[in-house]
Motif scaffolding. Structure first.
Motif, mmCIF file in Angstrom:
data_model
loop_
_atom_site.group_PDB
_atom_site.id
_atom_site.type_symbol
_atom_site.label_atom_id
_atom_site.label_comp_id
_atom_site.label_asym_id
_atom_site.label_seq_id
_atom_site.Cartn_x
_atom_site.Cartn_y
_atom_site.Cartn_z
ATOM 1 N N GLU A 225 -13.423 9.845 -35.095
ATOM 2 C CA GLU A 225 -12.231 9.172 -35.621
ATOM 3 C C GLU A 225 -12.416 7.654 -35.665
ATOM 4 O O GLU A 225 -11.942 6.993 -36.592
ATOM 5 C CB GLU A 225 -11.016 9.538 -34.777
ATOM 6 N N ARG A 232 -12.444 2.879 -43.124
ATOM 7 C CA ARG A 232 -11.245 2.287 -43.732
ATOM 8 C C ARG A 232 -11.352 0.766 -43.799
ATOM 9 O O ARG A 232 -10.996 0.145 -44.809
ATOM 10 C CB ARG A 232 -10.009 2.678 -42.915
ATOM 11 N N ARG A 258 -17.051 15.803 -41.656
ATOM 12 C CA ARG A 258 -16.477 15.973 -42.994
ATOM 13 C C ARG A 258 -14.960 16.146 -42.921
ATOM 14 O O ARG A 258 -14.212 15.554 -43.716
ATOM 15 C CB ARG A 258 -17.114 17.181 -43.680
ATOM 16 N N ALA A 259 -14.479 16.957 -41.977
ATOM 17 C CA ALA A 259 -13.049 17.211 -41.883
ATOM 18 C C ALA A 259 -12.275 15.940 -41.545
ATOM 19 O O ALA A 259 -11.211 15.671 -42.124
ATOM 20 C CB ALA A 259 -12.784 18.291 -40.835
ATOM 21 N N VAL A 260 -12.790 15.135 -40.622
ATOM 22 C CA VAL A 260 -12.089 13.915 -40.224
ATOM 23 C C VAL A 260 -12.062 12.910 -41.366
ATOM 24 O O VAL A 260 -11.032 12.266 -41.622
ATOM 25 C CB VAL A 260 -12.748 13.319 -38.967
ATOM 26 N N GLU A 262 -12.215 13.488 -44.609
ATOM 27 C CA GLU A 262 -11.282 13.956 -45.641
ATOM 28 C C GLU A 262 -9.842 13.676 -45.244
ATOM 29 O O GLU A 262 -9.010 13.291 -46.074
ATOM 30 C CB GLU A 262 -11.478 15.452 -45.876
ATOM 31 N N SER A 263 -9.530 13.848 -43.965
ATOM 32 C CA SER A 263 -8.158 13.636 -43.505
ATOM 33 C C SER A 263 -7.797 12.158 -43.456
ATOM 34 O O SER A 263 -6.715 11.759 -43.885
ATOM 35 C CB SER A 263 -7.981 14.277 -42.121
ATOM 36 N N TRP A 264 -8.707 11.334 -42.939
ATOM 37 C CA TRP A 264 -8.400 9.907 -42.745
ATOM 38 C C TRP A 264 -8.461 9.118 -44.041
ATOM 39 O O TRP A 264 -7.665 8.189 -44.225
ATOM 40 C CB TRP A 264 -9.368 9.315 -41.722
ATOM 41 N N ALA A 266 -8.464 10.478 -47.275
ATOM 42 C CA ALA A 266 -7.791 11.134 -48.400
ATOM 43 C C ALA A 266 -8.637 11.038 -49.668
ATOM 44 O O ALA A 266 -8.133 10.756 -50.756
ATOM 45 C CB ALA A 266 -6.403 10.533 -48.626
ATOM 46 N N TRP A 354 -3.016 5.441 -47.454
ATOM 47 C CA TRP A 354 -3.344 4.507 -46.371
ATOM 48 C C TRP A 354 -3.877 3.192 -46.920
ATOM 49 O O TRP A 354 -3.750 2.152 -46.289
ATOM 50 C CB TRP A 354 -4.386 5.125 -45.433
#
Length: 487
Positions: A225, A232, A258-260, A262-264, A266, A354
């Motif tokens: 994370e 970002r 990959r999952a994190v 995609e979530s953070w 977008a 975001w």
């Protein structure tokens, strides 16, 4: 049969990639050739020296006995480019080409058709020694913004697995350096196997290393994370709105990464089939193009896109090197149809939430903090001043704050009456003030004998103000009553 060789230099391994067949045509488009790869694990030797030695072995016929006429070596930054040149000079190798890692990755992914119509890409390169996040313009190949950190790395994930096993006493503590190195290799193997499985069991000295993917994700979750937060920040500094994220390096195989992201972020995430070989494969393709465009010989150094070759420090290469700018208009790379703006059309219809709700500039945030702190401090002083005025020490508190804050000057409508008075001492009681009382007319009807005054109550305890020095209030004394004539 002649061939080309691509090399990537990593902290844990040197990877060699060679096209297994010539590039073929498919419906009018160039198709990415198949690659044969070889991985040389790095030990105590410097990766650049290991790369130079490996290239020397391949040139001597150590890679399927095929003659290599062109070599491309991908470099991460200027320091690594210089280290590779020095290592190649020690091996007396001069026929090679240095290419930036970002250019190599963009070349092979573009040739494979994996980028679609995305125009601005975020490259997330997670290797064993660190993480590099770059925002790249696909049309020009220029790196708009880039940051590298060693706080997120594959080696860190290996250490987290090791610490988990030792703390929970699932394996015994290594007794020497050899056993410790063997445990590190087992932890790395467990991490790589968890990329495709739900649990692993790696045998070895000291016990069986047992680990599930859920436990592994909980170990690395905070670190992953933090890497998304870093991505970002890089995107915000670039001033661009990216279309997709491309994962490269060995860490790209970890499902949680990959999952994190995609979530953070977008954004759609692109993971190549062999993310750890992207740089080596791209270096081989660029070396192949250079071989087709000019006669082999000497050292060719390609500076990062957007850097003037004549002013770049990469131009200072021994033995009279030739510095060539990158050409992304080569016919061997398929191009998408230009979008309405003249470039590739974006794959996103809107800006990520975001990114659109950006935080205020640092200067504004600092100003808000200062204003808020001043308001809190002013409110605290106002409360203390009111309490002090109620106890009769308002002048002392007000005078003590004059040297620490700037007074606000206002223009009153009428000049107020000013009474000068001495500040009472904290050690001696103040002298009784002298009051002037007008004597009434001496008439019998107005003369009254005053009743005796009751005893004054005991003084209140000394107030305690948090954060202020403690002091003792003087005893409260009332002035004597004036005597009435005739009593």
């Amino acid at each position: 049969m002649s061939s080309v060789l691509g090399v990537s230099v990593g902290a844990s391994a040197v990877r060699l990639a060679r096209p297994d067949s010539v590039t073929r045509e498919d419906s009018g488009h160039r198709v990415l050739p198949d690659f044969r790869a070889q991985v040389v694990a790095a030990g105590r030797e410097l990766p650049e020296d290991l790369a130079a030695e490996s290239i020397g072995v391949v040139l001597a016929g150590g890679f399927d006995n095929r003659e290599v006429h062109a070599t491309g070596v991908a470099y991460r930054d200027e320091a690594q480019a210089g280290a590779v040149q020095a290592a190649m000079a020690r091996q007396q190798l001069g026929n090679y080409q240095l290419v930036p890692e970002a250019s190599a990755a963009l070349t092979v992914l573009d040739a494979a058709g994996a980028l679609g119509d995305h125009s601005t890409l975020v490259f997330y390169d997670l290797g064993s020694s660190g993480l590099t996040v770059s925002v790249v313009d696909r049309e020009t190949g220029a790196v708009v913004e880039s940051t590298r950190t060693d706080t997120v790395s594959g080696d860190l994930f290996d250490r987290l697995i090791r610490d988990n096993q030792l703390v929970n006493k699932r394996i015994s503590t290594p007794h020497d350096a050899a056993a410790s190195h063997a445990l590190d290799l087992r932890c790395r193997e467990a991490k790589e196997r968890l990329s495709v499985g739900g649990a692993v069991a790696v045998p070895g000295d000291g016990g069986l290393l047992l680990l599930s993917r859920d436990v592994f994700d909980s170990l690395i979750g905070v670190t992953v994370e933090s890497s998304a937060r870093l991505a970002r920040d890089v995107i915000a500094r670039s001033g661009r709105i990216p279309d997709a994220v491309v994962l490269t390096g060995g860490g790209a195989r970890i499902p949680l990464v990959r999952a994190v992201l995609e979530s953070w972020l977008a954004l759609p995430v692109i993971v190549p089939d062999h993310p750890e070989l992207v740089a080596a494969q791209g270096a081989a393709l660029l070396a192949q193009r250079a071989q087709q465009q000019q006669a082999p010989g000497g050292v060719t150094v390609l500076p990062p896109p957007g850097v003037d070759a004549t002013m770049s420090p990469y131009a200072a290469v021994p033995a009279g090197p030739t510095v060539l700018p990158l050409d992304y208009d080569d016919a061997s790379v398929p191009r998408q149809a230009p979008g309405p703006s003249g470039g590739r059309s974006s794959g996103l219809s809107s800006t990520p939430s975001w990114l659109s709700a950006a935080a205020p500039p640092p200067s504004q945030r600092v100003a808000k903090v200062q204003i808020r702190g001043a308001a809190l401090a002013g409110g605290a002083l106002a409360v203390i001043a009111l309490i002090g005025l109620g106890l009769g020490y308002g002048s002392t508190l007000l005078n003590s704050t004059e040297g620490t804050s700037q007074p606000v000057t206002t223009q009153p409508k009428a000049p107020p009456a000013v009474t000068e008075m001495a500040t009472p001492s904290l050690t001696a009681p103040p002298p009784p003030p002298t009051e002037v009382v007008e004597e009434p007319a001496a008439t019998a009807s107005r003369i009254q004998i005053p009743e005796p005054e009751p005893e004054p109550p005991p003084p209140p305890p000394a107030p305690v103000f948090p954060g202020l020095p403690q002091f003792q209030l003087p005893p409260l004394q009332l002035p004597p009553l004036p005597r009435i004539p005739g009593t």
